[in-house]
Design a protein around this motif. Structure first.
Motif, PDB file in Angstrom:
ATOM      1  N   THR A  87       4.543   7.999   4.233  1.00 23.17           N
ATOM      2  CA  THR A  87       4.004   7.803   3.888  1.00 23.17           C
ATOM      3  C   THR A  87       3.767   6.395   3.288  1.00 23.17           C
ATOM      4  O   THR A  87       4.970   5.682   2.703  1.00 23.17           O
ATOM      5  CB  THR A  87       3.697   8.613   2.527  1.00 23.17           C
ATOM      6  OG1 THR A  87       4.295   8.603   1.159  1.00 23.17           O
ATOM      7  CG2 THR A  87       3.122  10.170   2.937  1.00 23.17           C
ATOM      8  N   SER A  88       2.687   5.691   2.798  1.00 30.76           N
ATOM      9  CA  SER A  88       3.061   4.743   2.016  1.00 30.76           C
ATOM     10  C   SER A  88       3.416   4.030   0.944  1.00 30.76           C
ATOM     11  O   SER A  88       4.101   2.700   0.448  1.00 30.76           O
ATOM     12  CB  SER A  88       1.530   3.927   1.835  1.00 30.76           C
ATOM     13  OG  SER A  88       0.561   4.582   1.574  1.00 30.76           O
ATOM     14  N   ALA A  89       3.166   5.367   0.530  1.00 33.70           N
ATOM     15  CA  ALA A  89       4.364   5.635  -0.668  1.00 33.70           C
ATOM     16  C   ALA A  89       5.657   5.498  -0.942  1.00 33.70           C
ATOM     17  O   ALA A  89       6.357   4.132  -1.450  1.00 33.70           O
ATOM     18  CB  ALA A  89       3.796   6.265  -1.918  1.00 33.70           C
ATOM     19  N   SER A  90       6.462   5.677   0.334  1.00 36.02           N
ATOM     20  CA  SER A  90       7.630   5.945   0.461  1.00 36.02           C
ATOM     21  C   SER A  90       7.877   3.960   0.203  1.00 36.02           C
ATOM     22  O   SER A  90       8.933   3.415   0.370  1.00 36.02           O
ATOM     23  CB  SER A  90       8.128   5.843   1.429  1.00 36.02           C
ATOM     24  OG  SER A  90       7.783   6.183   2.660  1.00 36.02           O
ATOM     25  N   ILE A  91       6.990   3.417   1.180  1.00 40.18           N
ATOM     26  CA  ILE A  91       6.944   2.194   1.658  1.00 40.18           C
ATOM     27  C   ILE A  91       6.585   0.955   0.042  1.00 40.18           C
ATOM     28  O   ILE A  91       8.556  -0.392  -0.631  1.00 40.18           O
ATOM     29  CB  ILE A  91       6.255   1.489   1.876  1.00 40.18           C
ATOM     30  CG1 ILE A  91       6.317   1.918   3.657  1.00 40.18           C
ATOM     31  CG2 ILE A  91       6.287  -0.205   2.488  1.00 40.18           C
ATOM     32  CD1 ILE A  91       5.459   1.506   4.782  1.00 40.18           C
ATOM     33  N   CYS A  92       6.067   1.164  -0.360  1.00 43.73           N
ATOM     34  CA  CYS A  92       5.954   0.504  -1.728  1.00 43.73           C
ATOM     35  C   CYS A  92       7.340   0.936  -3.143  1.00 43.73           C
ATOM     36  O   CYS A  92       7.253  -0.041  -3.378  1.00 43.73           O
ATOM     37  CB  CYS A  92       4.277   1.571  -2.228  1.00 43.73           C
ATOM     38  SG  CYS A  92       3.686   0.946  -2.062  1.00 43.73           S
TER      39      CYS A  92
END
Length: 574
Positions: free
Chosen positions: A242-247
């Motif tokens: 998800t985008s949370a892992s990139i953040c």
């Protein structure tokens, strides 16, 4: 209670460590997971069950926690020998370790909260152990920062009521595809960031250095700050892809960068080591966000060995220098304290990632796996420059403390400490050398080659050499930096980009001013006029009226008595 309790507690923790490490190795080789259910209460339809998750990851982590705790308690037998409240110190440390172990073995959000809150509360008591204004301020900053994560865990508990159980271990794949699953992902990441002091919550970690040095060794190696990383490792299937892992990956990179930069301009020995802990936590978060949770756990365990040894050596130096922590007031210690110098320098080199020490096996593999991720040039620059900063401040500490000219007063008697401290550090010294290779052989039994071009393979060694050169230059250019016109910029970089000031004055002033206005307008204003004064005037009037009636006249008492009799007769006839 006497000092034999320290040794007995240390021996018990060491036995627990060996048993956990043996069980973890056995479960790792067999690929087995144990769910242990304890039925505490069974009443009608109420079934109260305590569940423990015993897999190879939790057992290895508990083994490392108990091993480091046993050495720290054994070390404290001598370090805290002249302290008045040494019994309270021992009880708090044992409770601290038990809270961490409860959090490690919990697949249930409720029991995780119990261990999580236990860590936060006991860390506050340990940070404020030396009772002065600085310790109280540091303790308040620590517990208030951690309360944000506690609130996030509570909101996760409330949200998991939708799934019918608080055992998150069974519902990770369901939560990921839930309509509001993103909310729970954000809450879990927020909780992990506050406990592991990622930016913008990183200011409490250097402030927590107000605690005694054995507590710092325990907190910064395997307990408090690693709890957030461990929680996110457990919840990794929830936010992977998800985008949370990139953040999370970019937050870890920025934390690495600012903490490594700040450590190069710090002169407090314990704060330098604390900022290096912050840098390594950023590295763990970065590689966890990239999707390599086993590597993050591997670095978590290997980092615990040499970081605890670093703090224990720092405690000996602070004892020898009569509570002086400024590295500029030390110098040429290697001639006076050869054993402690050996321990300190080997753990420092393991932190730098020198080949074939403990830190090398995890750090080199992490940096090589970073090349296999889809990162841009800025991210790669932040990651590798931050690694170079680690070598830079390590060389700086070694130069000022061990190899520079003698800067101390002639009244200080410097010598290696007693056998109790030396024996406790000797175990961690061997683990700082052989721990990484042992964990590598256990956790990664098959060789997986990372094929990279020659210049990328050799880049890590170039980083180490570059960090050494820059560290030496910073040492020689210190006086020029101090008196240059760019001192404001140096102050900005050295204070973690003013993050402590923003998180204290910037946050507190808003709420304190709001509370002052509420107190002036409500407590001393409308509520006092409408409630207090009106009630007071009414009561004064009634009291004066009743006093007028009761002036000890017999006819008034007889009249009241007759009226009560008439009322009773009237009530009985109804």
């Amino acid at each position: 209670m006497n000092f034999s309790l320290f040794i007995a507690s240390s021996f018990i923790l060491l036995l627990m460590s060996l048993s956990f490490l043996f069980l973890g190795s056995l479960l790792l080789f067999k690929g087995t997971v144990i769910f242990l259910e304890l039925h505490l209460l069974n009443y009608n339809s109420l079934d109260l069950v305590m569940i423990f998750l015993l897999d190879w990851m939790s057992n290895l982590f508990m083994g490392v926690v108990c091993l480091i705790s046993s050495m720290v308690v054994f070390y404290s037998n001598s370090y805290m020998s002249k302290d008045v409240n040494k019994n309270r110190f021992l009880i708090l440390v044992i409770l601290f370790v038990l809270s961490m172990m409860l959090m490690i073995v919990s697949p249930n959000m409720i029991s995780i909260l119990l261990g999580w809150d236990g860590l936060g509360l006991i860390s506050y008591l340990l940070v404020t152990y030396y009772q002065n204004e600085k310790s109280f301020n540091a303790g308040m900053l620590t517990i208030m920062s951690n309360r944000i994560g506690d609130a996030a865990i509570l909101m996760c508990i409330a949200w998991m009521l939708n799934f019918g159980s608080w055992n998150f271990y069974f519902y990770l794949n369901y939560v990921k595809y839930d309509d509001f699953g993103g909310l729970m992902i954000m809450l879990v990441i927020l909780a992990g960031m506050t406990k592991s002091a990622q930016i913008p919550f990183c200011s409490w970690l250097p402030a927590a250095m107000a605690a005694p040095t054995p507590v710092s060794a325990l907190v910064h190696s395997s307990t408090l700050v690693t709890a957030g990383v461990y929680l996110l490792i457990r919840f990794q299937p929830l936010f992977m892809g998800t985008s949370a892992s990139i953040c999370l990956m970019f937050i870890g990179m920025i934390t690495m960068f600012i903490s490594g930069l700040g450590a190069n301009f710090e002169f407090d020995l314990k704060k330098i080591i604390a900022l290096s802990t912050l840098s390594q936590l950023g590295l763990m978060m970065m590689i966890l966000g990239a999707g390599f949770e086993i590597l993050a756990f591997f670095h978590l365990l290997s980092h615990a060995f040499f970081k605890s040894l670093l703090f224990l050596c720092a405690g000996i130096l602070i004892h020898s220098f009569k509570d002086i922590q400024d590295i500029r007031m030390m110098g040429n210690i290697i001639k006076f304290m050869p054993l402690t110098s050996t321990f300190f320098n080997v753990s420092n080199l393991a932190l730098c990632g020198l080949p074939f020490l403990t830190g090398f096996y995890s750090k080199d593999l992490i940096l090589e796996m970073v090349f296999l991720t889809n990162l841009n040039m800025i991210s790669l620059f932040l990651c590798f420059v931050s690694t170079g900063f680690t070598v830079c401040y390590s060389v700086r500490v070694m130069y000022w403390s061990f190899f520079s000219e003698v800067n101390m007063t002639s009244l200080i008697n410097i010598h290696d400490e007693d056998w109790i401290m030396s024996k406790s550090m000797l175990t961690l010294f061997f683990m700082s050398i052989f721990g990484g290779s042992s964990l590598m052989w256990a956790m990664m039994p098959t060789n997986e080659m990372v094929y990279l071009p020659y210049y990328l393979k050799i880049l890590v060694l170039y980083l180490i050499l570059g960090g050494i050169i820059i560290g030496i230059l910073i040492n020689y250019l210190y006086m020029w930096i101090k008196f240059s016109s760019k001192f404001e910029l140096i102050n900005f970089m050295g204070s973690i980009w003013f993050m402590p000031f923003i998180s204290t004055y910037g946050m507190n002033s808003l709420f304190l001013n709001l509370g002052l206005n509420v107190k002036k307008n409500l407590d001393y204003g409308w509520s006092e006029n409408l409630l207090v004064y009106n009630i007071q005037n009414s009561l004064n009037y009634l009291i004066s009226y009743f006093q007028l009636m009761h002036k000890n006249f017999i006819k008034i008492y007889l009249l009241i008595f007759v009226m009560w009799i008439m009322c009773l007769i009237f009530m009985m006839n109804m």
